[in-house]
Write a protein that holds these residues in place. Structure first.
Motif, PDB file in Angstrom:
ATOM      1  N   GLY A 111       0.751  -1.060  -0.015  1.00  0.00           N
ATOM      2  CA  GLY A 111       0.051  -0.111   0.026  1.00  0.00           C
ATOM      3  C   GLY A 111       0.643   1.275   0.139  1.00  0.00           C
ATOM      4  N   ASN A 112       2.057   1.177   0.709  1.00  0.00           N
ATOM      5  CA  ASN A 112       2.798   2.187   0.905  1.00  0.00           C
ATOM      6  C   ASN A 112       3.508   2.423  -0.502  1.00  0.00           C
ATOM      7  N   TYR A 113       3.916   1.573  -1.089  1.00  0.00           N
ATOM      8  CA  TYR A 113       4.600   1.567  -2.407  1.00  0.00           C
ATOM      9  C   TYR A 113       3.612   2.239  -3.564  1.00  0.00           C
ATOM     10  N   ARG A 114       2.294   1.718  -3.379  1.00  0.00           N
ATOM     11  CA  ARG A 114       1.508   2.195  -4.324  1.00  0.00           C
ATOM     12  C   ARG A 114       1.375   3.827  -4.199  1.00  0.00           C
ATOM     13  N   LYS A 115       1.131   4.285  -3.234  1.00  0.00           N
ATOM     14  CA  LYS A 115       1.260   5.718  -2.875  1.00  0.00           C
ATOM     15  C   LYS A 115       2.354   6.412  -3.329  1.00  0.00           C
ATOM     16  N   ALA A 116       3.461   5.651  -3.358  1.00  0.00           N
ATOM     17  CA  ALA A 116       4.589   6.327  -4.043  1.00  0.00           C
ATOM     18  C   ALA A 116       4.697   6.186  -5.471  1.00  0.00           C
TER      19      ALA A 116
END
Length: 282
Positions: A111-116
């Protein structure tokens, strides 16, 4: 955040420290991975430090002008939740400007990588265990001679997104706990693979092959190096032949990640990827 904090290139010996952190996180790196990692891109490894004390790390290894791979993103447990990780991430990402960046993300971080800005491409499943048998094949693989890597490097460049000759010259060099094999038919390379000693058991990767018969020949040559210890192979979930081959020798799924890219995803022939090289460098 401590005012003495800064992100800089790793100094001699610090990659070994970071790989020890990786071991403590359960990532199980190879015992001598640092040798080949640094050959891939000596400028691609960074630590965040407070004064002289490293508190976190990231690697952003550049392959040519269009592709990079992110790994070893770790903040030491004593320094988490203080903003150091974000600063290290941003500094590392900035070094790959203009390139597609790949990474292998665990479920908790996707999820964090998607936001990035990273989009999922495919799942990778780690199969592991003690091999119950050697796979049957109509072909026979041979050990690779350190002085004859040119053909292997050309073969690799047709599977991996960019040439990585310097990395392969170090990764495929035979030494204690590390062997590379190649399989040929009619004098043409049909695949190659490397097995290496890790903190726990052995990992096989890359395992690149034209087909399951060629991959089986490579496994039959490499598995005896483990001498009955556990082996692990990271397999793209889309390669059903690779999964069937792993299951046929008694390996079971133990871990899963998601390959993700920021930027246009490279065209990788996953049908030839029977085992990823390493989750840290792609």
């Amino acid at each position: 955040m401590n005012s003495d904090f800064a992100v800089r290139s790793m100094r001699p010996g610090e990659l070994e420290l970071v790989l020890e952190w990786a071991r403590q996180e359960g990532w199980n790196p190879g015992l001598d991975d640092s040798i080949a990692f640094l050959e891939a891109d000596p400028s691609g490894f960074f630590v965040g430090s407070i004064g002289e004390v490293p508190v976190g790390s990231i690697s952003v290894v550049k392959y040519g002008d269009s592709f990079a791979f992110l790994g070893l993103y770790i903040v030491h447990p004593d320094f988490r939740g203080k903003g150091y990780g974000k600063a290290i991430w941003e500094a590392g990402i900035a070094t790959a400007e203009g390139r597609t960046i790949g990474l292998d993300g665990v479920a908790a971080q996707q999820g964090n990588y998607r936001k990035a800005g990273f989009d999922p491409a495919y799942s990778t499943i780690r199969y592991g265990g003690v091999a119950s048998s050697l796979p049957a094949s109509t072909l026979v693989a041979q050990p690779v001679l350190d002085s004859r890597l040119e053909g292997l490097q050309r073969y690799d460049a047709a599977v991996f997104p960019q040439p990585r000759d310097a990395f392969l010259a170090a990764w495929c060099t035979s030494r204690k706990g590390r062997r590379t094999a190649v399989v040929r038919k009619s004098h043409k390379i049909r695949g190659y693979g490397t097995i290496r000693r890790c903190y726990e058991g052995y990992k096989i990767g890359p395992l690149f092959a034209n087909d399951a018969d060629s991959a089986a020949a490579l496994l039959a040559e490499l598995i005896p190096e483990a001498k009955g210890a556990q082996i692990f192979i990271d397999i793209p979930a889309e390669n059903r032949e690779a999964i069937a081959l792993a299951e046929s020798i008694g390996l079971q799924p133990v871990f899963e990640t998601m390959r993700m890219y920021r930027g246009p995803a490279p065209a990788i022939p996953l049908k030839h990827v029977f085992g990823v090289t390493t989750l840290e460098l792609g």
